[in-house]
Design an enzyme around this catalytic site. Structure first.
Site, PDB file in Angstrom:
ATOM      1  CB  SER A  64      -0.952  -0.026   1.198  1.00 12.36           C
ATOM      2  OG  SER A  64      -1.895   1.007   1.127  1.00 12.36           O
ATOM      3  CG  ASP A 278      -2.921  -0.609  -2.138  1.00  6.72           C
ATOM      4  OD1 ASP A 278      -2.960   0.570  -1.727  1.00  6.72           O
ATOM      5  OD2 ASP A 278      -3.385  -1.562  -1.495  1.00  6.72           O
ATOM      6  NE  ARG A 464      -4.731   2.361  14.924  1.00  8.32           N
ATOM      7  CZ  ARG A 464      -4.004   2.065  13.847  1.00  8.32           C
ATOM      8  NH1 ARG A 464      -3.273   3.008  13.259  1.00  8.32           N
ATOM      9  NH2 ARG A 464      -4.003   0.850  13.361  1.00  8.32           N
ATOM     10  CB  THR A 468       2.514  -2.929   9.138  1.00 11.01           C
ATOM     11  OG1 THR A 468       2.596  -1.491   9.194  1.00 11.01           O
ATOM     12  CG2 THR A 468       1.202  -3.319   8.485  1.00 11.01           C
TER      13      THR A 468
END
Length: 510
Positions: A64, A278, A464, A468
């Site tokens: 992405s 993407d 948060r 990844t």
């Protein structure tokens, strides 16, 4: 199950020693050189998921908005949804397993999920334009082949296109044709029908500059352009012919840095947008006559679309209750604006709820406004974000309502905000609740954030963990940009000290 074939192929895709990854909402992402074994094993898992659901499953090779050196993989469930959470855990276990553990994990999954080993299995595979993607796609194919599954390799596609194809296949093409051309035809037809009622004068031609992040979006827009009405003039920048993917460009860059991408010059009040690598994310922006940059992000996109649908429902006499699903990152001003006319929900499962709501809306159609509603739903009814379909529905609504990008932006004023990242040793020490707006662990962190928020007016902040990488994302809002920046910095320091920060402590925002 042919464990001999699994072991034979697995020996060609060995796991690097000491590597540990976790499947999140974005799938797996890391340096491309570390992913060969993961891709092979996700091919295995896709076959099991296909047999368990008796449906086609998708595997998308992409990272992405990450740098070009990274890559990743995500699985697509039968109706184009993200992989269900229970199977995310299987993905993590399988990716991190040692060679001798693969057989037992596959057997356990089959037993727990009642997978019939002789059931036909079908997997659709797609990839983005990263130099590593073709080789990694072959690793997925090896995994599918090792368990006797059938595959269709779509090659270079956007992430939303693969989701679309999976959904079409599993609905016997009631949703559309399971081809890239079918995707183009469906969206182009909906856009053309929707914009027929817009003013046809020359001054109302839709002109848009698009930053394609040097990714797959440029290639697919060039293919699709012949299907689009001539009233839509698109000019593509960062098309991948010169620079690196996502380097100083793309939706994430523009959003975080709040400035135009490299390679795209903006004249005053020109309408521009940026895709990510993407093409599943989009932001709009423009420069005013004084040269000031204005970001029109997901909050205002959701507001534009949801209020338009509500207007159409009123026109056809429908009194359905509407709700907008927001994430923790939604600007507080957008939440307050939307709450005046509809319900606002916060949920990590936003995509699934939106998909079901869209289906309900489509079942209530009448006459002219109903046809407009149907075409609007066709443009937004993807189960994941889709930069191309979002761009088309935004352009259609602006044309139908006669709005400039400045008028759209002026619907409400965003509170000043700031996003930062803090590197920590292990992102798993951060656990959250309340749609990721409050930290449960580590102890004392949320209390410290609450204390800091009280120092500023009209303020809020949350943290948060990244899905990844070992970083914590910090978000803040306040009455002024200076206060939003100060709050973000102070919260970043709290994360650094209480959650195991590594490297140099966070520095004040310049």
């Amino acid at each position: 199950m042919d464990f001999e074939a699994v072991a034979k192929y697995s020996a060609l895709h060995l796991k690097p020693a000491g590597l540990s990854l976790q499947y999140g909402t974005a799938g797996f992402r890391t340096k491309a050189g570390h992913l060969d074994h993961v891709m092979y094993r996700m091919g295995l898992l896709a076959v099991l998921r296909s047999r368990q659901t008796k449906s086609t499953i998708g595997v998308m090779v992409t990272a992405s908005h990450n740098p070009e050196e990274d890559n990743g993989v995500k699985l697509v469930d039968p109706l184009g949804e993200m992989l269900t959470s229970a199977w995310e855990e299987y993905a993590t276990r399988l990716a991190n397993a040692e060679e001798q553990e693969i057989q037992s994990i596959l057997t356990e999954i089959c037993q727990k999920e009642a997978v019939k080993l002789h059931q036909y299995a079908s997997v659709f595979i797609g990839r983005d334009t990263r130099p590593s993607s073709e080789k990694l796609s072959q690793s997925v194919i090896d995994g599918v082949s090792a368990l006797g599954g059938q595959y269709h390799d779509y090659g270079l596609v956007t992430t939303p296109q693969l989701h679309y194809m999976v959904c079409c296949q599993n609905t016997q093409e009631h949703y559309g044709k399971a081809t890239v051309e079918g995707y183009y035809q469906k969206l182009s037809k909906a856009f053309g029908e929707l914009t027929k009622q817009a003013s046809s004068s020359g001054d109302d031609q839709m002109c848009l500059k698009i930053d394609c992040a040097n990714g797959i979006g440029a290639l697919k827009l060039k293919e699709m352009e012949r299907n689009l009405p001539k009233k839509l003039l698109i000019h593509l920048y960062n098309d991948g012919t010169k620079e690196k993917l996502n380097h100083l460009c793309g939706a994430d860059f523009v959003k975080v840095h709040q400035k135009p991408p490299l390679g795209l010059e903006i004249k005053p009040n020109e309408r521009c947008c940026s895709f990510d690598g993407d093409a599943d994310r989009i932001v709009y922006y423009y420069n005013d006559t004084a040269g000031h940059f204005h970001l029109v992000d997901g909050d205002k996109i959701a507001t534009l679309i949801s209020t338009f649908i509500k207007e159409l429902l009123i026109k056809i006499g429908q009194t359905l209750k509407m709700a907008v699903i927001q994430t923790a990152y939604a600007n507080g001003s957008s939440t307050r604006y939307l709450e005046e006319t509809m319900k606002v929900l916060f949920s990590k499962a936003a995509e699934e709820k939106i998909r079901h709501m869209a289906k309900e809306e489509k079942e209530n159609q009448k006459r002219e406004a109903a046809k407009m509603l149907e075409n609007t739903i066709d443009l937004i009814n993807q189960t994941v974000g889709d930069a191309i379909s979002d761009m088309l529905v935004i352009e259609a609504i602006l044309a139908l309502k006669g709005l400039t990008v400045q008028q759209w932006d002026a619907i409400y004023t965003d509170l000043p905000n700031r996003q930062l990242k803090v590197k920590i040793a292990d992102r798993r020490v951060i656990d959250t609740t309340d749609a990721e707006r409050r930290a449960v662990t580590p102890a004392g962190l949320q209390e410290k954030i609450d204390e800091l928020v009280k120092k500023y007016r009209v303020s809020r902040a949350f943290v948060r963990p990244s899905g990844t990488e070992d970083v914590v994302r910090v978000y803040s809002e306040a009455d002024t940009q200076e206060n939003a920046d100060s709050l973000a910095h102070e919260v970043s320091l709290a994360v650094y000290h209480l959650a195991g920060g590594i490297g140099e402590p966070p520095q004040p925002v310049c």
